[in-house]
Write an enzyme that holds these catalytic residues in place. Structure first.
Site, PDB file in Angstrom:
ATOM      1  N   ASP A  84       3.560 -12.872   0.791  1.00 28.28           N
ATOM      2  CA  ASP A  84       3.975 -11.675   0.052  1.00 28.28           C
ATOM      3  C   ASP A  84       5.392 -11.216   0.408  1.00 28.28           C
ATOM      4  O   ASP A  84       5.599 -10.170   1.016  1.00 28.28           O
ATOM      5  CB  ASP A  84       2.981 -10.540   0.301  1.00 28.28           C
ATOM      6  CG  ASP A  84       3.077  -9.450  -0.765  1.00 28.28           C
ATOM      7  OD1 ASP A  84       3.858  -9.636  -1.715  1.00 28.28           O
ATOM      8  OD2 ASP A  84       2.396  -8.423  -0.630  1.00 28.28           O
TER       9      ASP A  84
ATOM     10  N   ASP B 200       7.838  -5.969   4.375  1.00 32.16           N
ATOM     11  CA  ASP B 200       6.491  -5.411   4.199  1.00 32.16           C
ATOM     12  C   ASP B 200       5.526  -6.152   5.127  1.00 32.16           C
ATOM     13  O   ASP B 200       4.444  -6.573   4.727  1.00 32.16           O
ATOM     14  CB  ASP B 200       6.051  -5.556   2.739  1.00 32.16           C
ATOM     15  CG  ASP B 200       4.849  -4.689   2.399  1.00 32.16           C
ATOM     16  OD1 ASP B 200       4.653  -3.655   3.065  1.00 32.16           O
ATOM     17  OD2 ASP B 200       4.111  -5.044   1.457  1.00 32.16           O
TER      18      ASP B 200
END
Length: 249
Positions: free
Chosen positions: A145, A128
């Site tokens: 993340d 991502d």
């Protein structure tokens, strides 16, 4: 430990697994704890910033290639494509004419993507790696993340950093890849997978929202989700990608 700038979770007190970074609360919620890091988001990157990021991404992928990960999603047409379409179809969000057109279009795209992705080497990647998950401070960039970490082709992280497909984006992507190649080999033929991977992400994104629709925060963030307007927008976006994959369709 490999001198890759990431915000890693902190080890938690666990008598059984002293280095564990994942724990569970009394009400059954899994959690991890991260150190606070100050950084800012950059919407556009200069050439020198792309070069720095390319070298760091190569080092990140070198670490990812060092181990396997059997419990993470594999980025392919089965998981991101057909599983997503099946969930959307069973959820009731694809009722009516736009839904039927959407299903037919996704099936066509998956047929085009399957043989292109067949046999492509895959490894652990960020998964991502958009610019919102790459923050900058006075030292340089750092990655955050990793909860969507995948097993997939390294080019996935490349195109997520440079997401366009116009001439300017192609030049920026070439700058990123050239710097990447200073630290690690990169198979440039996989750049042909950018559009199929873009399509898979679009399909997966709608299913991601649908899976969390009972959460009121998702209903507030995506008020038009599931409406005719939403699916018309998704169909338009997927048609553009399909034309890039195969202009003859």
């Amino acid at each position: 430990a490999a001198e890759v700038p990431v915000v890693a979770p902190l080890p938690l007190k666990n008598p059984v697994r002293p280095k564990a970074t994942l724990s569970k609360s009394q009400d059954g919620i899994f959690f991890a704890v991260f150190p606070k890091m100050r950084g800012r988001l950059l919407d556009e990157l200069r050439e020198d910033q792309l070069q720095v990021l390319g070298r760091f991404l190569a080092r990140l992928h070198s670490v990812g290639a060092g181990m396997t990960s059997s419990k993470r999603l594999r980025l392919d047409t089965k998981t991101y494509g057909r599983a997503s379409l099946e969930f959307l179809s069973n959820s009731g969000f694809l009722e009516g004419s736009p839904g039927a057109r959407y299903r037919q279009l996704v099936e066509t795209i998956l047929q085009q993507a399957e043989w292109r992705l067949e046999g492509v080497p895959m490894q652990r990647i960020h998964g991502d790696c958009h610019l919102g998950n790459v923050l900058w401070n006075e030292v340089g960039p750092f990655f955050v993340d990793f909860d969507d970490m995948l097993v997939g082709p390294p080019v996935q992280d490349i195109w997520m950093i440079v997401r366009g497909n116009d001439e300017e984006a192609l030049r920026a992507r070439d700058t990123l890849v050239t710097a990447y190649e200073e630290m690690r080999d990169f198979d440039r033929s996989t750049l042909e997978l950018v559009e199929p991977l873009r399509a898979l992400r679009i399909i997966h994104y709608s299913a991601w929202i649908a899976r969390r629709w009972e959460d009121p925060s998702f209903q507030r963030m995506f008020p038009s989700f599931g409406t005719e307007k939403w699916w018309e927008g998704e169909i338009e976006a997927l048609y553009r990608v399909l034309h890039s994959i195969n202009p003859e369709i």
